[in-house]
Design a protein around this motif. Structure first.
Motif, PDB file in Angstrom:
ATOM      1  N   HIS A 135      49.125  40.107  30.397  1.00 59.56           N
ATOM      2  CA  HIS A 135      50.505  40.181  30.871  1.00 59.56           C
ATOM      3  C   HIS A 135      50.835  38.871  31.582  1.00 59.56           C
ATOM      4  O   HIS A 135      49.971  37.996  31.750  1.00 59.56           O
ATOM      5  CB  HIS A 135      50.729  41.387  31.797  1.00 59.56           C
ATOM      6  N   LYS A 136      52.059  38.733  32.004  1.00 54.86           N
ATOM      7  CA  LYS A 136      52.538  37.452  32.538  1.00 54.86           C
ATOM      8  C   LYS A 136      51.784  37.025  33.793  1.00 54.86           C
ATOM      9  O   LYS A 136      51.505  35.836  33.992  1.00 54.86           O
ATOM     10  CB  LYS A 136      54.042  37.537  32.824  1.00 54.86           C
ATOM     11  N   PHE A 137      51.418  37.998  34.642  1.00 51.30           N
ATOM     12  CA  PHE A 137      50.731  37.624  35.875  1.00 51.30           C
ATOM     13  C   PHE A 137      49.261  37.287  35.636  1.00 51.30           C
ATOM     14  O   PHE A 137      48.670  36.527  36.404  1.00 51.30           O
ATOM     15  CB  PHE A 137      50.888  38.717  36.927  1.00 51.30           C
ATOM     16  N   ALA A 138      48.669  37.849  34.584  1.00 49.46           N
ATOM     17  CA  ALA A 138      47.320  37.426  34.207  1.00 49.46           C
ATOM     18  C   ALA A 138      47.348  35.976  33.735  1.00 49.46           C
ATOM     19  O   ALA A 138      46.462  35.180  34.059  1.00 49.46           O
ATOM     20  CB  ALA A 138      46.770  38.337  33.110  1.00 49.46           C
ATOM     21  N   ALA A 139      48.380  35.626  32.980  1.00 55.52           N
ATOM     22  CA  ALA A 139      48.529  34.241  32.532  1.00 55.52           C
ATOM     23  C   ALA A 139      48.775  33.308  33.715  1.00 55.52           C
ATOM     24  O   ALA A 139      48.218  32.203  33.786  1.00 55.52           O
ATOM     25  CB  ALA A 139      49.676  34.141  31.528  1.00 55.52           C
TER      26      ALA A 139
ATOM     27  N   ALA B  26      54.179  30.934  49.863  1.00 57.69           N
ATOM     28  CA  ALA B  26      53.057  30.495  49.026  1.00 57.69           C
ATOM     29  C   ALA B  26      52.503  31.655  48.207  1.00 57.69           C
ATOM     30  O   ALA B  26      52.874  32.816  48.380  1.00 57.69           O
ATOM     31  CB  ALA B  26      51.955  29.892  49.898  1.00 57.69           C
ATOM     32  N   GLY B  27      51.599  31.317  47.310  1.00 52.98           N
ATOM     33  CA  GLY B  27      50.889  32.317  46.524  1.00 52.98           C
ATOM     34  C   GLY B  27      49.397  32.192  46.754  1.00 52.98           C
ATOM     35  O   GLY B  27      48.894  31.132  47.140  1.00 52.98           O
ATOM     36  N   GLN B  28      48.690  33.288  46.532  1.00 54.61           N
ATOM     37  CA  GLN B  28      47.227  33.273  46.616  1.00 54.61           C
ATOM     38  C   GLN B  28      46.684  33.874  45.326  1.00 54.61           C
ATOM     39  O   GLN B  28      47.115  34.946  44.899  1.00 54.61           O
ATOM     40  CB  GLN B  28      46.740  34.063  47.832  1.00 54.61           C
ATOM     41  N   PHE B  29      45.707  33.177  44.717  1.00 59.39           N
ATOM     42  CA  PHE B  29      45.282  33.521  43.361  1.00 59.39           C
ATOM     43  C   PHE B  29      43.760  33.464  43.232  1.00 59.39           C
ATOM     44  O   PHE B  29      43.222  32.833  42.325  1.00 59.39           O
ATOM     45  CB  PHE B  29      45.924  32.554  42.357  1.00 59.39           C
ATOM     46  N   GLU B  30      43.053  34.117  44.135  1.00 61.16           N
ATOM     47  CA  GLU B  30      41.591  34.071  44.107  1.00 61.16           C
ATOM     48  C   GLU B  30      41.035  34.843  42.909  1.00 61.16           C
ATOM     49  O   GLU B  30      41.657  35.778  42.402  1.00 61.16           O
ATOM     50  CB  GLU B  30      41.009  34.629  45.411  1.00 61.16           C
ATOM     51  N   HIS B  31      39.842  34.440  42.469  1.00 56.93           N
ATOM     52  CA  HIS B  31      39.187  35.100  41.336  1.00 56.93           C
ATOM     53  C   HIS B  31      37.801  35.577  41.766  1.00 56.93           C
ATOM     54  O   HIS B  31      36.993  34.791  42.264  1.00 56.93           O
ATOM     55  CB  HIS B  31      39.051  34.146  40.148  1.00 56.93           C
TER      56      HIS B  31
ATOM     57  N   ALA C 290      48.344  37.241  43.475  1.00 57.90           N
ATOM     58  CA  ALA C 290      48.000  37.609  42.098  1.00 57.90           C
ATOM     59  C   ALA C 290      46.549  37.231  41.834  1.00 57.90           C
ATOM     60  O   ALA C 290      46.248  36.340  41.039  1.00 57.90           O
ATOM     61  CB  ALA C 290      48.938  36.935  41.098  1.00 57.90           C
ATOM     62  N   GLY C 291      45.653  37.897  42.546  1.00 58.70           N
ATOM     63  CA  GLY C 291      44.229  37.678  42.338  1.00 58.70           C
ATOM     64  C   GLY C 291      43.738  38.443  41.119  1.00 58.70           C
ATOM     65  O   GLY C 291      44.476  39.208  40.488  1.00 58.70           O
ATOM     66  N   ALA C 292      42.475  38.239  40.784  1.00 53.79           N
ATOM     67  CA  ALA C 292      41.866  38.958  39.660  1.00 53.79           C
ATOM     68  C   ALA C 292      40.422  39.282  40.007  1.00 53.79           C
ATOM     69  O   ALA C 292      39.741  38.496  40.679  1.00 53.79           O
ATOM     70  CB  ALA C 292      41.934  38.129  38.381  1.00 53.79           C
ATOM     71  N   VAL C 293      39.968  40.442  39.548  1.00 47.66           N
ATOM     72  CA  VAL C 293      38.598  40.893  39.794  1.00 47.66           C
ATOM     73  C   VAL C 293      37.984  41.315  38.467  1.00 47.66           C
ATOM     74  O   VAL C 293      38.544  42.151  37.755  1.00 47.66           O
ATOM     75  CB  VAL C 293      38.568  42.087  40.775  1.00 47.66           C
ATOM     76  N   GLU C 294      36.838  40.733  38.125  1.00 45.36           N
ATOM     77  CA  GLU C 294      36.111  41.103  36.916  1.00 45.36           C
ATOM     78  C   GLU C 294      34.721  41.589  37.311  1.00 45.36           C
ATOM     79  O   GLU C 294      33.980  40.887  38.005  1.00 45.36           O
ATOM     80  CB  GLU C 294      36.005  39.910  35.970  1.00 45.36           C
ATOM     81  N   LEU C 295      34.380  42.794  36.869  1.00 41.83           N
ATOM     82  CA  LEU C 295      33.132  43.445  37.250  1.00 41.83           C
ATOM     83  C   LEU C 295      32.309  43.744  36.000  1.00 41.83           C
ATOM     84  O   LEU C 295      32.765  44.460  35.106  1.00 41.83           O
ATOM     85  CB  LEU C 295      33.422  44.748  38.001  1.00 41.83           C
TER      86      LEU C 295
END
Length: 271
Positions: free
Chosen positions: A178-182, A217-222, A251-256
């Motif tokens: 989706h757009k926020f993943a991009a 601002a934005g925060q985009f930690e992975h 708009a962070g992301a978490v992969e497990l």
């Protein structure tokens, strides 16, 4: 005739936000221009001295972001204008492993949120991010001796696990989702990398905490966590920000990734 009991209307009490709604002046922070352009994406990558494949990933994600429509699920975000969001804010410090070396304003922020106390009491390791960069990271020696890796993901990109990160990065949450993943794929910054070897069981949690301080601002930690077969881990993430009268974006992301017979407990706490 069955009795009917009148239910009293209940509501959640207003949350006391006093522990979150404070901020320090960010005049000494390094900020990129607001907006989202290929020049901004390239500068983020250059500042982090990333491998070429990551820059290519960022630029491809930006291309996807510009080509797909805004998602129609969730609440309305009509007020969000990326032209007014600063995607990268570097605080006035580099990452420290000694808490006393962290600048006073940042240290006070995390002190008020209880992070150092939690580390002393029951955590095997802590990472603290302020706006776009990690400012503090520490892990108990006993956990390191077990072969557990816990570091900033940017640091890990240049180390022993660089190939593993390349193999896994944004495969569970691809930029095409989706757009926020991009958006995340284009401007991500900071976050955590955890690797737990086969059969290793950690009795105490690891925790990362992300504080968004800068206005507009934005925060985009992975976060990327790999728990191999028969291993066990509890990982906690926290995130907070003051309340502003302008739009901020998280708009962070978490992969497990969890192996066979392994156990991962992932807890997230946000204000």
């Amino acid at each position: 005739m069955a009795e009917t009991t009148e239910r009293k209307r209940t509501q959640v009490d207003d949350i006391d936000r006093s522990m979150y709604d404070f901020r320090y002046d960010d005049a000494d922070a390094e900020k990129l221009e607001a907006g989202l352009t290929s020049e901004i994406v390239r500068e983020i990558s250059e500042r982090k001295d990333e491998p070429e494949w990551m820059l290519e990933h960022r630029l491809k994600s930006l291309e996807i972001f510009n080509s797909i429509d805004m998602s129609d699920w969730g609440p309305s975000i009509d007020g969000l204008d990326m032209d007014h969001i600063v995607t990268y804010v570097k605080p006035n410090t580099d990452q420290k492993s000694d808490w006393e070396s962290v600048p006073d304003n940042i240290k006070d922020t995390f002190d008020r949120l209880g992070i150092p106390e939690a580390e002393r009491s029951y955590l095997a390791g802590v990472g603290a991010q302020y706006d776009s960069e990690l400012v503090y990271h520490s892990m108990q020696e006993s956990a390191a001796k077990m072969g557990i890796v816990y570091s900033g993901i940017e640091e890990a990109l240049h180390g022993e696990y660089a190939d593993l990160i390349r193999e896994k990065f944004m495969t569970l949450i691809p930029p095409t989702d989706h757009k926020f993943a991009a958006l995340h794929g284009a401007v991500w910054s900071g976050g955590s990398f955890v690797y737990v070897p086969k059969g290793v069981k950690l009795d105490y949690p690891l925790q990362s905490y992300f504080r968004l301080n800068a206005k507009g601002a934005g925060q985009f930690e992975h976060t990327l966590i790999i728990v191999e077969d028969d291993a066990d881990l509890h990982f906690i993430e926290g995130c907070s920000a003051p309340k502003y009268n302008v739009a901020n974006l998280h708009a962070g992301a978490v992969e497990l990734f969890v192996g066979k017979r392994a156990h991962l407990r992932y807890s997230t706490i946000e204000n």
